[in-house]
Design a protein around this motif. Structure first.
Motif, short mmCIF file in Angstrom:
data_model
loop_
_atom_site.label_atom_id
_atom_site.label_comp_id
_atom_site.label_asym_id
_atom_site.label_seq_id
_atom_site.Cartn_x
_atom_site.Cartn_y
_atom_site.Cartn_z
N SER A 59 1.00 -0.99 -0.25
CA SER A 59 0.54 -0.28 0.41
C SER A 59 0.79 1.13 -0.16
O SER A 59 0.53 2.72 -0.75
CB SER A 59 -0.78 -0.03 1.29
OG SER A 59 -1.82 -1.12 1.28
N THR A 60 2.45 1.87 0.56
CA THR A 60 2.57 1.96 0.82
C THR A 60 3.35 2.49 -0.31
O THR A 60 4.12 3.82 -1.24
CB THR A 60 4.31 1.93 1.70
OG1 THR A 60 3.55 2.01 3.14
CG2 THR A 60 4.81 3.65 1.69
N ASN A 63 0.60 4.52 -2.58
CA ASN A 63 0.35 5.94 -2.14
C ASN A 63 1.80 6.30 -3.15
O ASN A 63 1.51 7.18 -3.24
CB ASN A 63 0.20 5.73 -1.05
CG ASN A 63 -0.54 5.08 -0.15
OD1 ASN A 63 -1.82 5.16 -1.36
ND2 ASN A 63 -0.51 5.05 0.86
N LYS A 69 -0.38 9.95 0.42
CA LYS A 69 -1.46 9.09 1.67
C LYS A 69 -2.99 8.98 1.01
O LYS A 69 -3.50 9.47 1.34
CB LYS A 69 -1.06 9.51 3.02
CG LYS A 69 0.23 9.69 3.29
CD LYS A 69 0.19 9.71 4.78
CE LYS A 69 2.07 9.81 5.34
NZ LYS A 69 1.73 10.24 6.38
N THR A 70 -2.81 7.84 -0.03
CA THR A 70 -4.67 7.78 -0.59
C THR A 70 -4.47 6.30 0.29
O THR A 70 -6.16 6.91 0.06
CB THR A 70 -4.35 7.82 -1.90
OG1 THR A 70 -3.70 9.00 -2.76
CG2 THR A 70 -6.20 7.16 -2.86
N LEU A 250 6.82 6.88 -1.39
CA LEU A 250 6.31 8.92 -0.75
C LEU A 250 7.03 9.66 0.36
O LEU A 250 5.91 10.46 -0.49
CB LEU A 250 5.62 7.32 0.00
CG LEU A 250 4.10 8.35 0.98
CD1 LEU A 250 3.67 8.47 -0.55
CD2 LEU A 250 3.06 6.98 1.77
#
Length: 302
Positions: A59-60, A63, A69-70, A250
Motif C-alpha cells: 500500500s505504501t 501511495n 497518502k490515498t 512516498l
C-alpha cells in the motif's frame, strides 16, 4: 479490440454454461476462475494489481505511485478489501455494500471503517466493493490500480487475492529484501500466477535501503537470479525486477523532493510502467492468452 473483447465474452459465456450444466461446486477454484474471467473481459480499464504478504509495503508503494497518502498504511496489517483506484477529478471513495447500498464520501477516511481488517484480522463481510477515485496521469489513461489484502494470513484473504489476480493485466509482486522470497511466496508465484496464464509480472524489491551498500548488492544479485528463473513476459528490453524503497519514495513525493524520489528507485519503475502499459494496451494479446490457459485447464477438469 472490439472483436477480441466480443470473442472473449463468448468464450466466457460458454464456460459459464458448462459449469452450470455440470453443477460444479460453488467453492471450486475452477468455477471461481471462470467467473473472475467473465468480469475481467468486461473491464475496459487496464488493471495493475499489487500483491504481497502482510507488511511488505504494497500500500505504501501504491501511495508513492499516486503521490499522496490515498490508501491506509500502518505498522499493522490493514488492507481488508480489494481496493480499486480509478480516475476522478477529485479524491473520493465509493463503498458498495452487499445489500447494494452505496456510500460515497470525499477523501479516503471512510476506508478505515470499511476497508481495513477488524480486531480479529478479518475482512468486513458487509462490503461488496471498494473504489477510490483520484486525479493521476496513469489513471486518466484508462489504468486502474488494485490494492489487495496481504496474503499468508487467512484463507479467506488468500482466496480473494487469488481470484482478483486473474482479473489483472499487469501484476506487481512486492518482495521484502529482509526476507528474500520464501518458499510459500515462490509457490504462490508459480501456482497463482504462472500456472494460470498470468505472466505479465514485475517483482519490486522493498526495504533494500535498510542494508549496508555491499549487502544491498548481494541481496539484489540473489533476487536477480530468482526473477530471471520466473521468465515473466514483458515488452522487449524491460526488466521484471525493480528496486523501490517505498517509504522514502512516498516521503519524497509528499515533500516534492525529486532527488529523494530518484534515489528510492521509484522514478525508474514509473517510467517502465508507463511504457509497458502503453505497449500492452496496444497489443491486447495477454487477455486472450489468459483465457486460453483457463480453457485448457477447464477441458481437463470438466
Amino acid at each position: 479490440m472490439k472483436n477480441i473483447d466480443e470473442n472473449l465474452i463468448n468464450i466466457s459465456k460458454t464456460l459459464n454454461n458448462a459449469i452450470e450444466v455440470l453443477a460444479i461446486d460453488e467453492n471450486s477454484s475452477l468455477k471461481r476462475d471462470i467467473l473472475s474471467l467473465g468480469n475481467y473481459c468486461e473491464n475496459q480499464n487496464f488493471r495493475l494489481a499489487v500483491f504481497a504478504p502482510f507488511n511488505y509495503g504494497k500500500s505504501t508503494l501504491l501511495n508513492a505511485l499516486l503521490g499522496e497518502k490515498t490508501l491506509p498504511i500502518d505498522l499493522i496489517p490493514t488492507t481488508g478489501a480489494a481496493i480499486y483506484v480509478k480516475y476522478g477529478e477529485q479524491l473520493k471513495t465509493k463503498i458498495t455494500l452487499n445489500n447494494n447500498k452505496i456510500i460515497e464520501e470525499e477523501g479516503t477516511n471512510i476506508l478505515k471503517k470499511y476497508a481495513t481488517l477488524d480486531d480479529n484480522r478479518c475482512m468486513n463481510q458487509e462490503v461488496k466493493s471498494v473504489e477510490v477515485y483520484c486525479n493521476h496521469s496513469l489513471l486518466k489513461m484508462g489504468v486502474e490500480f488494485l490494492d489487495l489484502p496481504g496474503t499468508n494470513d487467512r484463507e479467506e484473504q488468500n482466496k480473494l487475492v487469488k481470484d482478483q489476480l486473474l482479473t489483472s493485466d499487469l501484476i506487481i509482486q512486492v518482495v521484502d529484501a529482509r526476507k528474500l522470497m520464501t518458499l510459500e511466496e515462490r509457490e504462490n508465484f508459480r501456482d497463482w500466477l504462472l500456472n494460470r496464464g498470468i505472466n505479465s509480472v514485475i517483482l519490486v524489491i522493498n526495504f533494500l535501503n535498510l542494508w549496508e551498500p555491499q549487502e544491498q548488492k548481494d541481496v539484489y544479485y540473489r533476487l536477480r537470479f530468482v526473477a530471471e528463473s520466473f521468465r515473466s513476459i514483458l515488452p522487449s528490453g524491460f526488466s521484471n525486477l525493480y528496486r523501490v524503497d517505498a517509504l522514502p519514495a512516498l516521503r519524497g513525493k509528499l515533500k516534492g523532493d525529486n532527488n529523494e524520489v530518484q534515489r528510492s528507485g521509484l522514478s525508474m519503475l514509473e517510467s517502465a510502467l508507463q511504457t509497458i502499459i502503453i505497449q500492452q494496451k496496444q497489443e491486447q494479446t495477454f487477455r486472450r492468452e489468459r483465457f486460453e490457459t483457463i480453457t485448457r485447464i477447464s477441458h481437463k477438469l470438466i
